[in-house]
Scaffold this active site. Structure first.
Site, PDB file in Angstrom:
ATOM      1  N   LYS A   1       9.223  10.453  -0.704  1.00  0.00           N
ATOM      2  CA  LYS A   1       8.364   9.767   0.271  1.00  0.00           C
ATOM      3  C   LYS A   1       9.222   8.975   1.274  1.00  0.00           C
ATOM      4  O   LYS A   1       9.021   9.068   2.491  1.00  0.00           O
ATOM      5  CB  LYS A   1       7.414   8.802  -0.449  1.00  0.00           C
ATOM      6  CG  LYS A   1       6.454   8.092   0.499  1.00  0.00           C
ATOM      7  CD  LYS A   1       6.018   6.733  -0.034  1.00  0.00           C
ATOM      8  CE  LYS A   1       5.617   5.816   1.125  1.00  0.00           C
ATOM      9  NZ  LYS A   1       5.441   4.423   0.733  1.00  0.00           N
TER      10      LYS A   1
ATOM     11  N   LEU B   1       0.835  -1.212   0.000  1.00  0.00           N
ATOM     12  CA  LEU B   1       0.000   0.000   0.000  1.00  0.00           C
ATOM     13  C   LEU B   1       0.864   1.255   0.000  1.00  0.00           C
ATOM     14  O   LEU B   1       2.037   1.210   0.386  1.00  0.00           O
ATOM     15  CB  LEU B   1      -0.910  -0.035   1.225  1.00  0.00           C
ATOM     16  CG  LEU B   1      -1.885  -1.239   1.225  1.00  0.00           C
ATOM     17  CD1 LEU B   1      -2.375  -1.550   2.620  1.00  0.00           C
ATOM     18  CD2 LEU B   1      -3.049  -0.979   0.271  1.00  0.00           C
ATOM     19  N   PRO B   2       0.284   2.388  -0.428  1.00  0.00           N
ATOM     20  CA  PRO B   2       1.146   3.555  -0.691  1.00  0.00           C
ATOM     21  C   PRO B   2       1.544   4.419   0.500  1.00  0.00           C
ATOM     22  O   PRO B   2       2.430   5.260   0.343  1.00  0.00           O
ATOM     23  CB  PRO B   2       0.320   4.378  -1.684  1.00  0.00           C
ATOM     24  CG  PRO B   2      -1.087   3.931  -1.522  1.00  0.00           C
ATOM     25  CD  PRO B   2      -1.051   2.526  -1.017  1.00  0.00           C
TER      26      PRO B   2
ATOM     27  N   THR C   1       6.112   0.324   2.238  1.00  0.00           N
ATOM     28  CA  THR C   1       7.163   1.026   2.966  1.00  0.00           C
ATOM     29  C   THR C   1       6.502   2.000   3.921  1.00  0.00           C
ATOM     30  O   THR C   1       5.751   2.883   3.490  1.00  0.00           O
ATOM     31  CB  THR C   1       8.091   1.773   1.992  1.00  0.00           C
ATOM     32  OG1 THR C   1       8.683   0.809   1.119  1.00  0.00           O
ATOM     33  CG2 THR C   1       9.199   2.497   2.733  1.00  0.00           C
TER      34      THR C   1
ATOM     35  N   LYS D   1      15.357  -0.555   5.291  1.00  0.00           N
ATOM     36  CA  LYS D   1      15.075   0.070   3.998  1.00  0.00           C
ATOM     37  C   LYS D   1      15.263   1.584   4.067  1.00  0.00           C
ATOM     38  O   LYS D   1      15.871   2.182   3.182  1.00  0.00           O
ATOM     39  CB  LYS D   1      13.651  -0.250   3.538  1.00  0.00           C
ATOM     40  CG  LYS D   1      13.335   0.502   2.242  1.00  0.00           C
ATOM     41  CD  LYS D   1      12.160   0.012   1.470  1.00  0.00           C
ATOM     42  CE  LYS D   1      12.054   0.865   0.190  1.00  0.00           C
ATOM     43  NZ  LYS D   1      10.837   0.604  -0.562  1.00  0.00           N
TER      44      LYS D   1
END
Lengths: 316, 316, 316, 316
Positions: A266, A85-86, A116, A191
Site C-alpha cells: 500500500k 484511516l486506511p 498514510t 514517510k
C-alpha cells in the site's frame, strides 16, 4: 494569529501536569487507531470517538470515551481531531463529504490526519480547511501496532510551525518522537520516501543473501561482512530477512508479526502514484512495488515484508 | 600438511620484526596494484613484479623491486604471488596460459588473487592449483585507491583456514582488515554480494531523495529522518548522493573521485553472471546493473557511482 | 578451398534422390535430439550416435543407427556431426575435452552445433576448429519438440557462406527453414535476441491482459483491439496467454506442452550473460529473466512460458 | 429511452446525406483537437468551440466555427459535445467546476470525452452525468496527429450500446475505426492496455536490436528473422526503432514526428496509476514507464518513442 488563539485553549491536565487539549476527537479505531485513542485517554484527555465498526467503538467507550454518531458529531465540541484511516478515499470521505469534518469544524479547530495518504490529499484538504479558518496537519506514523500500543510511535508532521507546536503535546501522548518535516503534505512525503527506501534495501538485502547462499557463503559470515561494510542497512543489521541471523525479528518467527506485505504494498502504491504526479523517476521503487504485488498474488499478503527473502529463494 | 610446511618458509623481517615471506611476487601494477606493491616493499619484503605496462614496472623498480619478464618468471623464485588484474579473462590468462602461474609455480607456493572475479574463476583455478600442490586463495579488496595507498584495504579471503593464516601477515602489509569468508571463491562471493547490495541501496537512496525533492521536501530534513529511521543505509548516512548533505563525499565534489560508475557496473556484471550460473533470483540487483549500464551509455562512466542521483533527477 | 573439397564428399541418397552426406554423426539424443536424429535416418543417411543415456541410444539403434562409445568415436568415420546438448558446459565438454570432437575430427569435417549456447562458446570452438582445418557452424533451432518430430524446425545458422551451404541439405532433413544469420556465433545471437524479445512481449501481453481484466475489460474484446492495433505481437495474436482466447494453445490446455518456463529462463540467462560481456543495456530483458526465475522459485518450472499470466494474476 | 429520444435529434446533413447532429460543441483545440474539430466542420455540422488559447479558437472560427466563452456556453445549445484535453485534471475541471459541462448540460445531451484519462475519471463523470440525465461516453483515440488531420483515427469507446450507436456517426467524421470496448471507462482501459503493451514491445525490440548489434549481427538480417519468428511485433515489423531498417518511420528521420516520448510517458503514468488502484501486477509496464521518465530526464522528451533504441545504445 490563529495558531496563537488556538493555543489559548490548552488547559493543564490534572493527571499529568502537562498542557493538553480539553477535549479531543478521534476517528478510525482500527488496529492502530484503537491503541492510539487509548493512549490519549490515559493522558487524561476527554475523548469522543467515531468508527463505522460498532465493536471498535464499544471497546473505547468501555474505558471512558464518548461516542459520536458521525464525523460531524465528533468535531462539533472539540478543539482537535485525530484521524487514522486506511486509504486516500476513506480520508477524503471523512473530511469532505456532506457533514464531513471540513464543513462541520469550527474556526481554529486543529485537524490531525495520521493516516498514510498521498501528500496531494493532505495538501488538498489543507487548502479547503484554510478557507474556513480550520487548521490541518498531516502526521503519519511509523512503528507499527506494538509502538501504537506502547505509545512509542514516530510522528512525521507536515504543517506550519505553529500548528506543529500546537499538535506536539497531544502527539506526545501517543508517540516518543515527533518530527517536523515541513509544510502540509511533507509528513506524508517523508514517510513515503523512507518506506520506499526501506522496501528497496530490504529486497536488496534479501537478494544479496539469496545470491550468497546459492554461491555457498555462510550467511552469518556474510551478515558480519555486510554490516561492517558499505552494504550495511537497517534491514541487514536490525531486521535481517534470513531466519536465524537475528533473534526476535519476524524472519526468525516464521515471518509473523512485523510490518505486513500488504501494508508495504500500500505504501509503495502511494509512493508510486505520488511519483507519477511529481514526474519523479524511481525505477527500483517501482520494481519493489511490483515485487510486493507479486508476493500478494502468490498468496503471502499477511507475512512480514521480510518474507521477500523466501519469495526469491523459493521452495523447489 | 602443506600449510605447515609452507609456513616454515617465513622469516622474520629485519625492518618490522614481523614474520614475513622472504620473497614476494606481484603481477598487475595498475591504479590499485601499484600502491599495494609499494606497501609490500615498505614492510621490508623482497619483491619481484610483472606488468605489460613498462612504465608501471619502472615505477616499482625505482623503489627497489626486481623486474620479471613474464608471470612464469615472477613465480619461479618466490613463495607467494599476489595478482591484481582487471578482469576474469586477464586472470585466466595470467594463471592458465602456457608459461602461466599455475604451470610454473613450485609445490607449496601460495597464489593470492586480489582481482575481483567470478567466484567460479577462483574455484576453477584452485582446483587446477591443487593438482600440482600449489595453494590458491582469492582475496578481493574493498576501499578503493586511497585505501590501497594508505595500506588500509579490507581483504575478503576465500580459501582453507591454513592458507588464510598463511596469507594474512602479507595482506596486513596492504590492508587493515583481513576477513576469512570461507572456502575458495567465497571472498569473491562476499564482495559481489556486498557490492550488489551497495548499488541497490545507493540507487534506492537516490530515488528516495529525488522523489522527496520533487514532492517539496527539504533534503537535509529528509536525510535526518531517513538516517534515524528504517530507511537508513551506508549510502544515505555516510555517502549521500545529494550534493551538500555531507561534506567531503563525491556528491559534494562534482561526483569526482570515489568509486566509479564503470567499476560498479563491472562488479554488478560479475554478480549478474554468478547469479545466472547459480540460478539465484536478483531482480533489483539486475535492474541496478542495467541502470549503471544506461549511465555509461549516456556518457558518465567516470563519475562516482553516487552520480545516479543526477541521472534520475535529470537536467531539464 | 576447404568448403569446396568438403562438398565433394556428398553422395546422392538412393532413397530421396537428394545430395547427402554419406555418413552422419549425432551427439545428444534428448527430447529434441532424438527426433532430429530419426529425421536424419529417414532421409536415408547412415547415422552413428552417442549419448550418455543408454536408453536414448537404444531407441535410435533400434531404427537403424550405429552406436559410438564416445564423441571421438562418433567423429572418426564421418564427414559431419550434429550436436544437440543442454548447456554451454556440455558443449565445451563434448568438443574440448581430451578425446573430444575437436581433437579427434579429421580435416574438413563439418561440426554443426545445434545446442543453444552463448555466441562466445561457438566463436571459441570455431577458432579452435580452424587450427586443425575443421569446419564449425552454430545452428540453434526454434520450434520445440513438435517441430523436431515433424522435421519443421527453423535453423539459425552462423558460419561462412560455404559452410552454411554445406550444412543446408542435412539441416533440411530436420527443418523447414534454414536461415543464414552471419558468421560463427550469429545463429546463437539471432536466437537469443529473438527469444528475449519473445519473453518481453509475452510478459507484456500477460500484464496488459491482467490489467485489462482488473479494470473490467472483456478480454476477447481486448484481444481484438490489441491485435488490430499497435500492441499486436506474436504472443497476443498466436499464443495468447489468457485461457479461452485461442484454442489449441498451451494457455487453453492448462499451460501444458509448448515452451517450458525453465527453457525460457535458460535462454534468457544466456542472453543476459552475452549482454554482460557485450556491455549491452537490456533492462526489460533482464527483468524478464528475473520474472521467469521467480516463477521457477514458486514451483512452476514445467508450465508453458505463457503461464506468466497466471503468475501475475495470482490466485487470491 | 433516453438514447432513442436523443437519436431523434439527428438531422440529415445537406453536404453528406448522412445523419448528423444539428449542432456540435468541441472543447480543447490543441494539436489533436484542432484537426478533429475541422473534420467535424467538413462534414457539414454546425460547430461551437472553446479553448483557453485564443489563437486556437481563431483558427477554427476562421473556417466557420462559432466561439463560446466557457464550457457552459458550449453546451447550452448543442446535443453533443466532444472534449479533447491534456490531463485528468483538465477533464475534471472542464466537466466538474462551477459552470462546467455537467452542471450546464441539458437532459439527453451526449458528452464524448476523447481525452486519454484514468478510466476512474470517466466512470466518476459518467455517474455524475447520469444523475441529471446526461449521457457520457469515453472515446480516446489512437493514430496521432496525422490520423487526426486525415480523419483516420481509431476511437475506443466506452459506454452503453445505445450511447455508442449515438456517438458513432459523429466519430466517423473524425475516424475510420470506431470500436465499442464495453461500459464507460473501457475505452480508456483498452487504450492504456494497448499502449502499455506497445511501450513494452517497443523497448523489447530496441533491446533485442541493441544486443544483436553489440554481438555482431547485421540488423537487417535480425529484422528478417524476428519478423518471421516468435519475436515479431508491431514495433519490429512496422515501426522499427533502428534507423535504416524501414523507410518513412521516425527512426529513419532522426526520431522526429510520430508519438513523442512525453506522450508515451503520460499514457504509461495513467496505466501505472490505474494498476495501483486496481492492484494489478505489471512489472515490465512499470519499468517501461520509468525508462521513458529517464529518457525525459536526459533531455529527449520530444523525440519519437522509438528513440529508446538510441537511449540504450548510447553515444560513447
Amino acid at each position: 494569529m490563529s495558531s496563537f488563539t488556538s493555543s489559548m485553549k490548552f488547559i493543564v491536565c490534572v493527571a499529568t501536569g502537562k498542557r493538553c487539549f480539553s477535549r479531543v476527537g478521534f476517528i478510525g479505531l482500527g488496529n492502530m487507531g484503537g491503541h492510539m485513542a487509548r493512549n490519549i485517554l490515559k493522558q487524561g484527555h476527554k475523548l469522543i470517538v467515531f468508527d463505522v465498526d460498532e465493536l471498535a467503538v464499544s471497546n473505547l467507550t468501555e474505558v471512558g470515551a464518548d461516542r459520536a454518531s458521525s464525523p460531524a458529531d465528533v468535531v462539533k465540541d472539540v478543539e482537535v481531531v485525530v484521524s487514522m484511516l486506511p486509504s486516500n478515499q476513506h480520508v477524503l470521505d471523512v473530511y469532505n463529504i456532506k457533514n464531513g469534518l471540513l464543513s462541520s469544524a469550527k474556526r481554529d479547530t486543529l485537524l490531525i490526519d495520521s493516516s498514510t495518504t498521498d501528500p496531494f490529499v493532505s495538501q488538498t484538504l489543507a487548502k479547503e480547511a484554510e478557507k474556513s479558518g480550520v487548521n490541518f496537519v498531516d502526521g503519519p506514523v511509523s512503528g507499527g501496532v506494538n509502538a501504537a500500543k506502547d505509545g512509542t510511535l514516530t510522528f512525521m508532521v507536515g504543517g506550519s510551525k505553529g500548528n506543529f507546536e500546537l499538535a506536539k503535546p497531544l502527539l506526545k501522548s501517543m508517540g516518543s518522537r515527533i518530527v517536523h518535516c515541513g509544510d502540509v503534505g511533507m509528513g506524508q512525503a517523508a514517510k513515503l520516501c523512507n518506506n520506499m527506501l526501506l522496501a528497496v534495501s530490504m529486497i536488496g538485502t534479501a537478494e544479496a543473501f539469496n545470491l550468497g547462499q546459492k554461491l555457498g557463503l555462510d550467511l552469518k559470515v556474510l551478515a558480519d561482512i555486510v554490516n561492517s561494510s558499505s552494504g550495511r542497512c537497517w534491514s541487514s543489521e536490525l531486521y535481517n530477512p534470513v531466519p536465524g541471523i537475528l533473534d526476535n525479528v519476524p524472519s526468525s518467527k516464521n515471518y509473523e508479526g512485523g510490518f505486513g506485505v500488504s501494508l508495504m504494498a500500500k505504501d509503495l502504491g502511494l509512493a508510486q502514484s505520488a511519483a507519477v504526479n511529481a514526474e519523479a523517476t524511481i525505477p527500483l521503487g517501482s520494481l519493489a512495488h511490483q515485487i510486493y504485488r507479486a508476493i500478494i498474488a502468490q498468496g503471502s499478503a499477511k507475512k512480514d515484508f521480510s518474507f521477500v527473502y523466501q519469495f526469491l529463494k523459493g521452495t523447489r
